[in-house]
Design a protein around this motif. Sequence first.
Motif, PDB file in Angstrom:
ATOM      1  N   GLU A  65      17.289 -12.180   2.609  1.00  0.00           N
ATOM      2  CA  GLU A  65      16.438 -11.124   3.134  1.00  0.00           C
ATOM      3  C   GLU A  65      17.194  -9.802   3.079  1.00  0.00           C
ATOM      4  O   GLU A  65      18.353  -9.718   3.476  1.00  0.00           O
ATOM      5  N   VAL A  66      16.535  -8.792   2.564  1.00  0.00           N
ATOM      6  CA  VAL A  66      17.086  -7.442   2.530  1.00  0.00           C
ATOM      7  C   VAL A  66      16.277  -6.585   3.491  1.00  0.00           C
ATOM      8  O   VAL A  66      15.052  -6.466   3.350  1.00  0.00           O
ATOM      9  N   ALA A  67      16.935  -6.003   4.481  1.00  0.00           N
ATOM     10  CA  ALA A  67      16.275  -5.142   5.462  1.00  0.00           C
ATOM     11  C   ALA A  67      16.837  -3.732   5.331  1.00  0.00           C
ATOM     12  O   ALA A  67      18.059  -3.547   5.264  1.00  0.00           O
ATOM     13  N   LEU A  68      15.965  -2.749   5.282  1.00  0.00           N
ATOM     14  CA  LEU A  68      16.374  -1.365   5.070  1.00  0.00           C
ATOM     15  C   LEU A  68      15.944  -0.494   6.239  1.00  0.00           C
ATOM     16  O   LEU A  68      14.813  -0.599   6.735  1.00  0.00           O
ATOM     17  N   SER A  69      16.858   0.371   6.661  1.00  0.00           N
ATOM     18  CA  SER A  69      16.588   1.286   7.760  1.00  0.00           C
ATOM     19  C   SER A  69      15.949   2.551   7.208  1.00  0.00           C
ATOM     20  O   SER A  69      16.498   3.210   6.327  1.00  0.00           O
ATOM     21  N   GLU A  70      14.781   2.893   7.744  1.00  0.00           N
ATOM     22  CA  GLU A  70      14.060   4.083   7.319  1.00  0.00           C
ATOM     23  C   GLU A  70      13.557   4.816   8.553  1.00  0.00           C
ATOM     24  O   GLU A  70      13.559   4.257   9.660  1.00  0.00           O
ATOM     25  N   PRO A  71      13.120   6.062   8.422  1.00  0.00           N
ATOM     26  CA  PRO A  71      12.689   6.827   9.601  1.00  0.00           C
ATOM     27  C   PRO A  71      11.635   6.118  10.443  1.00  0.00           C
ATOM     28  O   PRO A  71      11.604   6.254  11.665  1.00  0.00           O
ATOM     29  N   ARG A  72      10.792   5.342   9.790  1.00  0.00           N
ATOM     30  CA  ARG A  72       9.730   4.658  10.511  1.00  0.00           C
ATOM     31  C   ARG A  72      10.238   3.430  11.258  1.00  0.00           C
ATOM     32  O   ARG A  72       9.622   2.974  12.219  1.00  0.00           O
ATOM     33  N   ASP A 146      26.939   5.978   0.641  1.00  0.00           N
ATOM     34  CA  ASP A 146      27.618   7.238   0.978  1.00  0.00           C
ATOM     35  C   ASP A 146      28.260   7.179   2.355  1.00  0.00           C
ATOM     36  O   ASP A 146      28.255   8.156   3.117  1.00  0.00           O
ATOM     37  N   GLY A 147      28.798   6.004   2.691  1.00  0.00           N
ATOM     38  CA  GLY A 147      29.480   5.838   3.955  1.00  0.00           C
ATOM     39  C   GLY A 147      28.581   5.645   5.158  1.00  0.00           C
ATOM     40  O   GLY A 147      29.069   5.510   6.284  1.00  0.00           O
ATOM     41  N   LEU A 148      27.272   5.626   4.958  1.00  0.00           N
ATOM     42  CA  LEU A 148      26.328   5.468   6.061  1.00  0.00           C
ATOM     43  C   LEU A 148      25.559   4.162   5.922  1.00  0.00           C
ATOM     44  O   LEU A 148      25.186   3.766   4.804  1.00  0.00           O
ATOM     45  N   PRO A 149      25.293   3.467   7.036  1.00  0.00           N
ATOM     46  CA  PRO A 149      24.549   2.203   6.948  1.00  0.00           C
ATOM     47  C   PRO A 149      23.101   2.445   6.570  1.00  0.00           C
ATOM     48  O   PRO A 149      22.449   3.361   7.084  1.00  0.00           O
ATOM     49  N   ILE A 150      22.584   1.631   5.660  1.00  0.00           N
ATOM     50  CA  ILE A 150      21.188   1.758   5.236  1.00  0.00           C
ATOM     51  C   ILE A 150      20.401   0.477   5.501  1.00  0.00           C
ATOM     52  O   ILE A 150      19.187   0.444   5.294  1.00  0.00           O
ATOM     53  N   GLY A 151      21.073  -0.573   5.967  1.00  0.00           N
ATOM     54  CA  GLY A 151      20.360  -1.806   6.217  1.00  0.00           C
ATOM     55  C   GLY A 151      21.314  -2.984   6.257  1.00  0.00           C
ATOM     56  O   GLY A 151      22.525  -2.828   6.459  1.00  0.00           O
ATOM     57  N   TRP A 152      20.764  -4.167   6.055  1.00  0.00           N
ATOM     58  CA  TRP A 152      21.605  -5.358   6.016  1.00  0.00           C
ATOM     59  C   TRP A 152      21.034  -6.385   5.050  1.00  0.00           C
ATOM     60  O   TRP A 152      19.844  -6.349   4.703  1.00  0.00           O
ATOM     61  N   LEU A 153      21.895  -7.258   4.610  1.00  0.00           N
ATOM     62  CA  LEU A 153      21.511  -8.384   3.759  1.00  0.00           C
ATOM     63  C   LEU A 153      21.814  -9.655   4.531  1.00  0.00           C
ATOM     64  O   LEU A 153      22.948  -9.875   4.958  1.00  0.00           O
ATOM     65  N   ALA A 154      20.800 -10.478   4.751  1.00  0.00           N
ATOM     66  CA  ALA A 154      20.967 -11.716   5.501  1.00  0.00           C
ATOM     67  C   ALA A 154      20.773 -12.911   4.572  1.00  0.00           C
ATOM     68  O   ALA A 154      19.858 -12.914   3.746  1.00  0.00           O
ATOM     69  N   LEU A 155      21.656 -13.888   4.703  1.00  0.00           N
ATOM     70  CA  LEU A 155      21.578 -15.123   3.924  1.00  0.00           C
ATOM     71  C   LEU A 155      21.598 -16.310   4.874  1.00  0.00           C
ATOM     72  O   LEU A 155      22.273 -16.278   5.919  1.00  0.00           O
TER      73      LEU A 155
END
Length: 430
Positions: A65-72, A146-155
Motif C-alpha cells: 500500500e502506498v499512502a500519500l500526504s496531500e492538503p486534503r 526533497d527532505g520532506l515526508p510525502i507519505g509511507w509505503l506499507a508491506l
Amino acid sequence: MGDEITNTTGPTDRRERSAPLVRRLRQTRLLLRLAETMVAAAGEADVVAAVRTLSETVLGAGFSEVALSEPRGIRIAGIDDPARRVPAQWLAHDPGAELPGPHVLRTGRALLYPDETAVRADFPRLTDEVGLPARGARAYLPLVADGLPIGWLALGWTLPMDLDDDLRELLEVLGDTTSRALQRARLLDARSEVADTLQAAMLSTLPTVAGLELAARYRPASAGERVGGDWYDALASPGSTTLVIGDVAGHDAGAAAQMGHLRSVLRGFAVDRAEAPSALLGRLDRANLALGGDTVATALVARLELLGPLEGARVTWSSAGHYPPVLVHRDGRVRDLVGQPDLLLGVDGGAPRFDHVDLVPPGATLLLFTDGLVELRGHAMVERLDALRATASRVAAEPLDVLLDSVLAAMAHPRDPDDVAVLAARPVRG
C-alpha cells in the motif's frame, strides 16, 4: 623435489565458504532489479504497480500500500483489496492518528515488525486502521521527497517472519527508490497537465456556420511531451469560412510555443481583411521572418464560400509545403485536390505563392490533416495515403465525428507515434 600440495577441502566446505558470496550476489541482483524497475516507472500508477510487483516477487510480501500526504488528507494510491476501498481512496484517519503509517509520516523513520502482535504492542488502536489485511510481518517505510515526508509505503506478509539484515537492506532500497519515483512521477504529471492546458488553449473552438458542418481532432504524440507543434483553426467571416492547418516540427513545449506564435499572427491577419489564402500565407511568412522568428513550418489555408444548398461550396486553398486537402464524396469516391505545395514557411518571405480552386459538393467532406497522420517510418508514403483514402471511403457518409475517429484509429501506429491534427468541413443541404 618440492613439497606436494594436497587439496583437503571437500565439497561441503567449499559450499559453506561460498555461501556468503552467493547470498551477496543474489542480494545485489535483487537490489539492481528494484532500481531498474523503479526507473522505468513514469506516472504514479506505474510506481504503484511497480511497488506491488516488487513486493510480491522480490520480497515475498502478500500486500502493499502506498499512502500519500496531500492538503486534503492522506490518499491511498494503491490498495490490494477492492472491498476495503473508501470513497475517492481517502483514508478515514488523519495524519496525527496514533497508527503505524501516520507515525512513520511524522517521524520519517521506518517501522519493522515480525508479526501482528508486535505491531499491536506499539499501536493498540491498530484495529481502527484502514490498512493492510495482513496477519504476519509488517513494514512501514517513510516516503521522502526533497527532505520532506510525502507519505509511507506499507508491506504485509501473511506469516510471521524474521526481518534479517538482507531483507532490511532491500526494504530500505525499495523505500528510497519509491520516493524518488513518486517525486519524478509528480513532476511528470504536473508537466503533462501544463502541457495539456497549453495545447488546449492553442486549439480553437470551431465556429457555428449555417450550412456547414465542422469537426476537428488533435491527438498528442504518445512519447515525450503531450504537447506539440500541430494545430488547426477555423474562422467564420461574412460570406466565407477560413480553415487552417499547420505543423511546426517537434512535439514539445518549444514547438507548441512556436506554433502559438504563428497561429496568433495568422488569426490576426485573417480577421484584418478579406484576402486570398496565398496572400495570407505570404504575409504570415514575412511577418514571422521580420519578427526574428526562426520557425520553419508547413501550413495550409483554405477559404470556403457556400454557394447554396444544392451547389455545395467553392474552396480556394494555398499550401506552404503542406499536404493538399482530400475530398471525400458521400458515395465513397475520394481524391486529392489538385495543386502543388509552395515553399514552406520560414525560408524565404518573398517566395511566390499560388491559389487553387475547387468545388465541394453538398454532403462531401473536405479533409485537412498534418503529416503525422500519414507519415510512418518504414512505410511508403503512397501506401499510407492509399490507406487514408480507403478508410475515408468506407465512412464517407458517416457523421464527421465518426469519420474523423475512424480515420485516426485506422492510421494510428504505436511504433512511430507523432502528434496529429485533422480538420473536416462538410457543406450540407438546407
